[in-house]
Design a protein around this motif. Sequence first.
Motif, PDB file in Angstrom:
ATOM      1  N   UNK A 237       0.854  -1.176   0.000  1.00 46.54           N
ATOM      2  CA  UNK A 237       0.000   0.000   0.000  1.00 46.54           C
ATOM      3  C   UNK A 237       0.898   1.237   0.000  1.00 46.54           C
ATOM      4  N   UNK A 238       0.384   2.331  -0.560  1.00 47.87           N
ATOM      5  CA  UNK A 238       1.204   3.537  -0.719  1.00 47.87           C
ATOM      6  C   UNK A 238       0.445   4.720  -0.115  1.00 47.87           C
ATOM      7  N   UNK A 239       1.037   5.342   0.904  1.00 48.97           N
ATOM      8  CA  UNK A 239       0.402   6.477   1.569  1.00 48.97           C
ATOM      9  C   UNK A 239       1.411   7.598   1.709  1.00 48.97           C
ATOM     10  N   UNK A 240       0.979   8.813   1.397  1.00 48.60           N
ATOM     11  CA  UNK A 240       1.895   9.954   1.402  1.00 48.60           C
ATOM     12  C   UNK A 240       1.165  11.209   1.868  1.00 48.60           C
ATOM     13  N   UNK A 241       1.813  11.980   2.715  1.00 46.89           N
ATOM     14  CA  UNK A 241       1.321  13.298   3.141  1.00 46.89           C
ATOM     15  C   UNK A 241       2.422  14.312   2.844  1.00 46.89           C
ATOM     16  N   UNK A 242       2.077  15.368   2.147  1.00 47.41           N
ATOM     17  CA  UNK A 242       3.013  16.460   1.873  1.00 47.41           C
ATOM     18  C   UNK A 242       2.424  17.731   2.472  1.00 47.41           C
ATOM     19  N   UNK A 243       3.259  18.482   3.188  1.00 52.21           N
ATOM     20  CA  UNK A 243       2.798  19.726   3.812  1.00 52.21           C
ATOM     21  C   UNK A 243       3.830  20.817   3.581  1.00 52.21           C
ATOM     22  N   UNK A 244       3.374  21.944   3.068  1.00 53.17           N
ATOM     23  CA  UNK A 244       4.239  23.103   2.875  1.00 53.17           C
ATOM     24  C   UNK A 244       4.142  24.025   4.081  1.00 53.17           C
ATOM     25  N   UNK A 245       5.276  24.492   4.543  1.00 57.94           N
ATOM     26  CA  UNK A 245       5.332  25.442   5.655  1.00 57.94           C
ATOM     27  C   UNK A 245       5.341  26.842   5.054  1.00 57.94           C
ATOM     28  N   UNK A 246       4.298  27.619   5.350  1.00 63.98           N
ATOM     29  CA  UNK A 246       4.144  28.947   4.751  1.00 63.98           C
ATOM     30  C   UNK A 246       3.947  29.983   5.846  1.00 63.98           C
ATOM     31  N   UNK A 247       4.117  31.239   5.464  1.00 57.07           N
ATOM     32  CA  UNK A 247       3.857  32.324   6.404  1.00 57.07           C
ATOM     33  C   UNK A 247       2.391  32.312   6.816  1.00 57.07           C
ATOM     34  N   UNK A 248       2.125  32.709   8.032  1.00 61.04           N
ATOM     35  CA  UNK A 248       0.756  32.711   8.536  1.00 61.04           C
ATOM     36  C   UNK A 248      -0.137  33.497   7.600  1.00 61.04           C
ATOM     37  N   UNK A 249      -1.296  32.918   7.232  1.00 58.76           N
ATOM     38  CA  UNK A 249      -2.248  33.553   6.336  1.00 58.76           C
ATOM     39  C   UNK A 249      -2.169  33.030   4.928  1.00 58.76           C
ATOM     40  N   UNK A 250      -1.017  32.517   4.498  1.00 53.54           N
ATOM     41  CA  UNK A 250      -0.881  32.019   3.133  1.00 53.54           C
ATOM     42  C   UNK A 250      -1.595  30.702   2.920  1.00 53.54           C
ATOM     43  N   UNK A 251      -1.768  29.908   3.994  1.00 55.97           N
ATOM     44  CA  UNK A 251      -2.360  28.576   3.836  1.00 55.97           C
ATOM     45  C   UNK A 251      -3.791  28.645   3.355  1.00 55.97           C
ATOM     46  N   UNK A 252      -4.443  29.776   3.559  1.00 56.16           N
ATOM     47  CA  UNK A 252      -5.829  29.903   3.121  1.00 56.16           C
ATOM     48  C   UNK A 252      -5.943  30.447   1.704  1.00 56.16           C
ATOM     49  N   UNK A 253      -4.802  30.783   1.091  1.00 63.85           N
ATOM     50  CA  UNK A 253      -4.809  31.379  -0.244  1.00 63.85           C
ATOM     51  C   UNK A 253      -4.425  30.320  -1.266  1.00 63.85           C
ATOM     52  N   UNK A 254      -5.373  29.878  -2.072  1.00 63.43           N
ATOM     53  CA  UNK A 254      -5.103  28.805  -3.030  1.00 63.43           C
ATOM     54  C   UNK A 254      -4.440  29.293  -4.290  1.00 63.43           C
ATOM     55  N   UNK A 255      -4.130  30.602  -4.418  1.00 63.65           N
ATOM     56  CA  UNK A 255      -3.566  31.107  -5.667  1.00 63.65           C
ATOM     57  C   UNK A 255      -2.184  31.704  -5.468  1.00 63.65           C
TER      58      UNK A 255
END
Length: 439
Positions: A237-255
């Motif tokens: 089975x193959x499971x993967x989680x990727x998370x980017x560390x961004x400045x506060x507030x950027x995580x809600x901006x999809x563009x």
Amino acid sequence: MSQDDRALQLRFAAISDVGRVRKDNQDSGYAGPWLLTVCDGVGGAARGDLASSTAVQQLRNLDVAPQPEHTTEEMIGQVAGALHRAHDRIAELVDHDPSLSSTSTTATVALFDGTQLAIGHVGDSRAYLFRQQGLTQLTHDHTFVQTLIDDGRITETEARYHPHRNLILKAIDGQRETEPDLFIVPLQAGDRLMLCSDGVCGVLDDGRIADVLTGGSADYAAVELVRASLEAGSSDNVTCIVADVVEAGEADDGNDEGNDGDETHAEPQLVGAAAELRRRRLFKGHRSGDTGELEPVPGDSDGLDGLPDGAIPDDPLDPEALRYAPRAPSRFLWLRRVLALAVLVGVVWVAAAGAWSWAQRQYFVGVHGDDVTIFRGLNTSFVGIDLSKPYVKTDLSVDTLATYDARQVKQGVTQSSLDDAKHYIASLASRVGTVAGAE
């Protein structure tokens, strides 16, 4: 730590795929604003999917905003406590159904507080940090082949093809309390985190993983890592989680720059065996094209979503032939040891009784006091104990015998039967002109 001090946020994506070989997915994963975790169930027919699901459902309770003024020690304590609760919950399932006694799961946990990660790790799932185009493996595998690598006996490349590469030395099994690896990783904006089961890191080397993590959004990287693992021939089975560390507030901006227009996630994702999967075809040519990416899933206090507390699904799984975990001692090991000891004692007793019966059919002529005597038993001793005793005493004195006969009798003359012994004494008596009588 106040909310203003939380300078960083996570933009994450999680995906799990059953793979091209396995019939069932025994991986479970969770990604949320404050928590990332991957658990890889072990046990096959003993329900590795149940172990990983149960662990993730306990660990996901860590996904809450940290309290103000929390300390690093408290973060480490939270992770250790959650792993302990996962152990206890699996123990409850084993108590309810002893057939699950061989089940276990790996666990790699990353608790985020806005500036750093508290990592907890058991088994061979992994956590990586991709920073400034450099990839660092954060966790250390608890496997047999890793010990060989640490000792310099094999290389990383050789470990991928070692016949015992899937032998895990530590796992959460509900029976033996395992000490996890616990440590802190400081973060900075621009970091990229990756957690995965060994279905990914078992077939992709660091260079290939780094290539995939170099570009695109977290969602793109997660999908590409799963795709690359399947194309590389992963049999797991193959499971993967990727998370980017961004400045506060950027995580809600999809563009924001680098997002490539892909979907980003601020709500929790539960994937793999722990989730009721929403099937969609992502990989043409794949056996089923299943993926474990989900809509946001609300919390559930039970070990399994969609089931009442304590419930255990009864759909059987095929045995997991290629993967093993340390097996806890049997719950009735003491009884088995007692029975084994009883069998051993019985065997020894039968052997001793047979030897004693045979010895009691052996005779020799020797001397008891000054008299020639027929002895029953063996003409020897064991640890100072004579293995014979006088059986027929005669009135023939050893002093009346010829020198040669006397020396022979004092040493003991073995006879094949009692009658032969009596005939031998009669011959001795005749040579000295004495009639021997038996008492």
